[in-house]
Design a protein around this motif. Sequence first.
Motif, PDB file in Angstrom:
ATOM      1  N   ARG A   1       3.939  67.537  46.008  1.00 13.89           N
ATOM      2  CA  ARG A   1       3.768  66.593  44.894  1.00 13.89           C
ATOM      3  C   ARG A   1       2.821  65.465  45.266  1.00 13.89           C
ATOM      4  N   GLY A   2       1.777  65.811  46.021  1.00 13.34           N
ATOM      5  CA  GLY A   2       0.732  64.861  46.373  1.00 13.34           C
ATOM      6  C   GLY A   2       1.014  63.984  47.573  1.00 13.34           C
ATOM      7  N   LYS A   3       2.192  64.125  48.200  1.00  7.79           N
ATOM      8  CA  LYS A   3       2.531  63.302  49.366  1.00  7.79           C
ATOM      9  C   LYS A   3       2.628  64.170  50.608  1.00  7.79           C
ATOM     10  N   GLU A   4       2.005  63.679  51.709  1.00  8.27           N
ATOM     11  CA  GLU A   4       2.031  64.457  52.946  1.00  8.27           C
ATOM     12  C   GLU A   4       3.442  64.492  53.525  1.00  8.27           C
ATOM     13  N   VAL A   5       3.829  65.667  53.979  1.00  9.17           N
ATOM     14  CA  VAL A   5       5.150  65.892  54.565  1.00  9.17           C
ATOM     15  C   VAL A   5       4.963  66.097  56.064  1.00  9.17           C
ATOM     16  N   PRO A   6       5.747  65.397  56.897  1.00 14.49           N
ATOM     17  CA  PRO A   6       5.615  65.593  58.345  1.00 14.49           C
ATOM     18  C   PRO A   6       6.003  67.022  58.734  1.00 14.49           C
ATOM     19  N   LEU A   7       5.328  67.550  59.729  1.00 14.07           N
ATOM     20  CA  LEU A   7       5.575  68.924  60.169  1.00 14.07           C
ATOM     21  C   LEU A   7       6.580  68.991  61.311  1.00 14.07           C
ATOM     22  N   THR A   8       7.278  67.896  61.560  1.00 19.28           N
ATOM     23  CA  THR A   8       8.274  67.899  62.630  1.00 19.28           C
ATOM     24  C   THR A   8       9.610  68.402  62.095  1.00 19.28           C
ATOM     25  N   SER A   9      10.333  69.059  62.975  1.00 23.35           N
ATOM     26  CA  SER A   9      11.662  69.568  62.644  1.00 23.35           C
ATOM     27  C   SER A   9      12.468  69.583  63.930  1.00 23.35           C
ATOM     28  N   ARG A  10      13.713  69.896  63.829  1.00 24.41           N
ATOM     29  CA  ARG A  10      14.526  70.023  65.040  1.00 24.41           C
ATOM     30  C   ARG A  10      13.929  71.085  65.964  1.00 24.41           C
ATOM     31  N   GLN A  11      13.424  72.152  65.379  1.00 27.55           N
ATOM     32  CA  GLN A  11      12.826  73.219  66.184  1.00 27.55           C
ATOM     33  C   GLN A  11      11.598  72.718  66.946  1.00 27.55           C
ATOM     34  N   THR A  12      10.708  71.978  66.279  1.00 29.19           N
ATOM     35  CA  THR A  12       9.511  71.491  66.973  1.00 29.19           C
ATOM     36  C   THR A  12       9.877  70.443  68.018  1.00 29.19           C
ATOM     37  N   GLU A  13      10.876  69.610  67.725  1.00 29.18           N
ATOM     38  CA  GLU A  13      11.301  68.609  68.699  1.00 29.18           C
ATOM     39  C   GLU A  13      11.907  69.264  69.938  1.00 29.18           C
ATOM     40  N   LEU A  14      12.714  70.303  69.747  1.00 31.02           N
ATOM     41  CA  LEU A  14      13.277  71.019  70.901  1.00 31.02           C
ATOM     42  C   LEU A  14      12.187  71.729  71.694  1.00 31.02           C
ATOM     43  N   PHE A  15      11.216  72.285  70.994  1.00 32.27           N
ATOM     44  CA  PHE A  15      10.101  72.947  71.676  1.00 32.27           C
ATOM     45  C   PHE A  15       9.374  71.953  72.583  1.00 32.27           C
ATOM     46  N   GLU A  16       9.072  70.777  72.048  1.00 29.50           N
ATOM     47  CA  GLU A  16       8.387  69.767  72.847  1.00 29.50           C
ATOM     48  C   GLU A  16       9.259  69.297  74.005  1.00 29.50           C
ATOM     49  N   ARG A  17      10.549  69.133  73.748  1.00 31.67           N
ATOM     50  CA  ARG A  17      11.468  68.650  74.782  1.00 31.67           C
ATOM     51  C   ARG A  17      11.564  69.610  75.956  1.00 31.67           C
ATOM     52  N   TYR A  18      11.609  70.915  75.653  1.00 26.24           N
ATOM     53  CA  TYR A  18      11.808  71.900  76.708  1.00 26.24           C
ATOM     54  C   TYR A  18      10.519  72.647  77.068  1.00 26.24           C
ATOM     55  N   ARG A  19       9.394  72.124  76.654  1.00 24.56           N
ATOM     56  CA  ARG A  19       8.100  72.753  76.959  1.00 24.56           C
ATOM     57  C   ARG A  19       7.908  72.890  78.454  1.00 24.56           C
ATOM     58  N   LYS A  20       8.317  71.879  79.189  1.00 19.18           N
ATOM     59  CA  LYS A  20       8.249  71.957  80.646  1.00 19.18           C
ATOM     60  C   LYS A  20       9.643  71.757  81.202  1.00 19.18           C
ATOM     61  N   LEU A  21       9.953  72.488  82.211  1.00 19.53           N
ATOM     62  CA  LEU A  21      11.271  72.391  82.830  1.00 19.53           C
ATOM     63  C   LEU A  21      11.132  71.776  84.215  1.00 19.53           C
TER      64      LEU A  21
END
Length: 148
Positions: free
Chosen positions: A124-144
């Motif tokens: 509806r003309g407004k940008e929606v952030p592409l972050t989600s719990r899945q993307t946040e977990l991916f970034e969090r555990y990207r490196k171990l």
Amino acid sequence: MGDRAGDRGGGRPRAGGALNNIPSYDALGIRYDNAAVLAKAGVKVALLEPDTHKSRNLRQQAGNAVSYGMTWDQALRAVTLAPAEIFGVADRYGSLEPGKVANVVVWSGDPFEFTTGVEHVFIRGKEVPLTSRQTELFERYRKLPPTY
């Protein structure tokens, strides 16, 4: 089907998946160019992904339709304006025009290519952030080990 595809449809639009990965026994005679044949005959074609939990595969359906003879423009129309016309909401949805609801996805390349990614989404003309719990977990555990 051939030249008679438009006549046999009686002017009615058609909706369907462009390609099934594994045909069932009743579809062993499946033609992968059905969407292209129907579009060429003048039938209004809307591509769909029948499983709502797999709606992300719609763009692959459109890409498959293009690879089997549908033009890119026909495939784009088959996933945007044609469904809106068939469902009677084309006055509000289906194309980018003044006064219509503006839901837009900006891709990194051809949206019908499997490897293309989403860069921006506007609802509806407004940008929606592409972050989600899945993307946040991916970034969090990207490196171990993770950093907390």
